[in-house]
Motif scaffolding. Structure first.
Motif, mmCIF file in Angstrom:
data_model
loop_
_atom_site.group_PDB
_atom_site.id
_atom_site.type_symbol
_atom_site.label_atom_id
_atom_site.label_comp_id
_atom_site.label_asym_id
_atom_site.label_seq_id
_atom_site.Cartn_x
_atom_site.Cartn_y
_atom_site.Cartn_z
ATOM 1 N N ALA A 1 -5.812 12.696 5.915
ATOM 2 C CA ALA A 1 -5.584 12.667 4.605
ATOM 3 C C ALA A 1 -4.093 13.002 4.808
ATOM 4 C CB ALA A 1 -6.003 13.595 3.668
ATOM 5 N N VAL A 2 -3.062 11.797 4.217
ATOM 6 C CA VAL A 2 -1.762 12.308 4.294
ATOM 7 C C VAL A 2 -1.150 12.070 2.925
ATOM 8 C CG1 VAL A 2 -1.392 11.223 6.734
ATOM 9 C CG2 VAL A 2 -1.272 9.841 4.865
ATOM 10 N N ASP B 1 9.644 2.397 4.274
ATOM 11 C CA ASP B 1 9.082 1.273 3.851
ATOM 12 C C ASP B 1 8.738 1.076 2.327
ATOM 13 O OD1 ASP B 1 6.950 -0.818 3.482
ATOM 14 O OD2 ASP B 1 6.798 -0.707 5.583
ATOM 15 N N PRO B 2 9.268 0.248 1.724
ATOM 16 C CA PRO B 2 8.652 0.327 0.161
ATOM 17 C C PRO B 2 7.588 0.674 -0.188
ATOM 18 C CG PRO B 2 9.779 -1.478 0.796
ATOM 19 C CD PRO B 2 9.671 -1.031 2.053
ATOM 20 N N VAL B 3 6.360 0.450 0.733
ATOM 21 C CA VAL B 3 4.965 0.938 0.547
ATOM 22 C C VAL B 3 5.025 2.579 0.068
ATOM 23 C CG1 VAL B 3 2.732 1.430 1.709
ATOM 24 C CG2 VAL B 3 4.111 -0.695 1.717
ATOM 25 N N ALA C 1 -5.102 8.019 6.052
ATOM 26 C CA ALA C 1 -4.498 7.170 6.914
ATOM 27 C C ALA C 1 -5.109 7.175 8.481
ATOM 28 C CB ALA C 1 -2.902 7.688 7.314
ATOM 29 N N GLU C 2 -5.148 6.159 9.274
ATOM 30 C CA GLU C 2 -5.531 6.274 10.598
ATOM 31 C C GLU C 2 -4.507 6.533 11.520
ATOM 32 O OE1 GLU C 2 -7.487 3.064 13.723
ATOM 33 O OE2 GLU C 2 -7.258 2.724 11.741
ATOM 34 N N ASP D 1 -3.810 1.974 4.715
ATOM 35 C CA ASP D 1 -4.040 1.046 3.937
ATOM 36 C C ASP D 1 -4.013 -0.329 4.626
ATOM 37 O OD1 ASP D 1 -5.360 2.640 1.703
ATOM 38 O OD2 ASP D 1 -3.550 2.374 0.548
ATOM 39 N N GLY D 2 -4.076 -0.536 5.900
ATOM 40 C CA GLY D 2 -3.852 -1.589 6.728
ATOM 41 C C GLY D 2 -2.413 -1.894 6.872
#
Length: 182
Positions: free
Chosen positions: A38-39, A70-72, A81-82, A91-92
């Motif tokens: 979890a991030v 990053d705008p994300v 997160a992985e 989320d990919g």
């Protein structure tokens, strides 16, 4: 002198780019297999520096990883997160580290993302806003130009050239460290 500055800038940019892509590996999870954790994104504000950090817990310890903007990240709340080597996927979507993993909290004020992010916030993170943020450190340019003229001489043309090179280098250094315009 300009060639030396240009070579240093190109070399350091290449080094930072290689590190962001994962060379040399500096293992977040200690192995090739991915680890889900979890991030949450926090924004650091320290003096004129504003950076994005991912905060997570591994092995019972809080860790902070600086990442390139990053705008994300603007609308990111607590997500999974992985982590795999130096690769971070949310989320990919791959997010690139802009520095080393830290065990201690970054200096300055850490600001959490809001629980309900503003959907229009992404529109306020353009190149112009980023350049204004990064160019704040260009104030050093005229002082470096004065120092150059004092030490090496050369008059007005040398002052202008040294001031421009110093301002451009200071702006570049802010950008390559991973500034956050949000």
């Amino acid at each position: 002198m300009l060639v030396t500055v240009a070579l240093i800038i190109l070399g350091y940019t290449g080094f930072r780019f290689a590190c962001a892509l994962g060379y040399p590996p500096a293992g977040l999870s200690g192995g090739k297999q991915g680890q889900e954790v979890a991030v949450r994104r926090v924004r650091q504000q320290h003096r004129l520096v504003s950076r994005s950090w991912l905060e997570f817990t591994i092995g019972g310890k809080n860790r902070w990883l600086p990442v390139y903007f990053d705008p994300v990240l603007v609308t990111l709340t607590q997500v999974t997160a992985e982590l795999s080597g130096r690769t971070v996927r949310i989320d990919g979507h791959r997010v690139y580290p802009s520095g080393r993993l830290r065990d201690s909290e970054p200096v300055g004020r850490l600001v959490d993302n809001p629980a309900r992010p503003d959907p229009e916030a992404i529109g306020r993170t353009g190149v112009g806003r980023r350049l204004v943020l990064d160019a704040q450190s260009a104030v050093v340019g005229p002082f470096a130009g004065l120092l150059w003229v004092y030490v090496a001489g050369g008059g007005s043309p040398a002052f202008v050239a040294a001031a421009l090179v110093a301002a451009a280098t200071a702006t570049w250094l802010s950008a390559v460290r991973g500034s956050d315009p949000s």
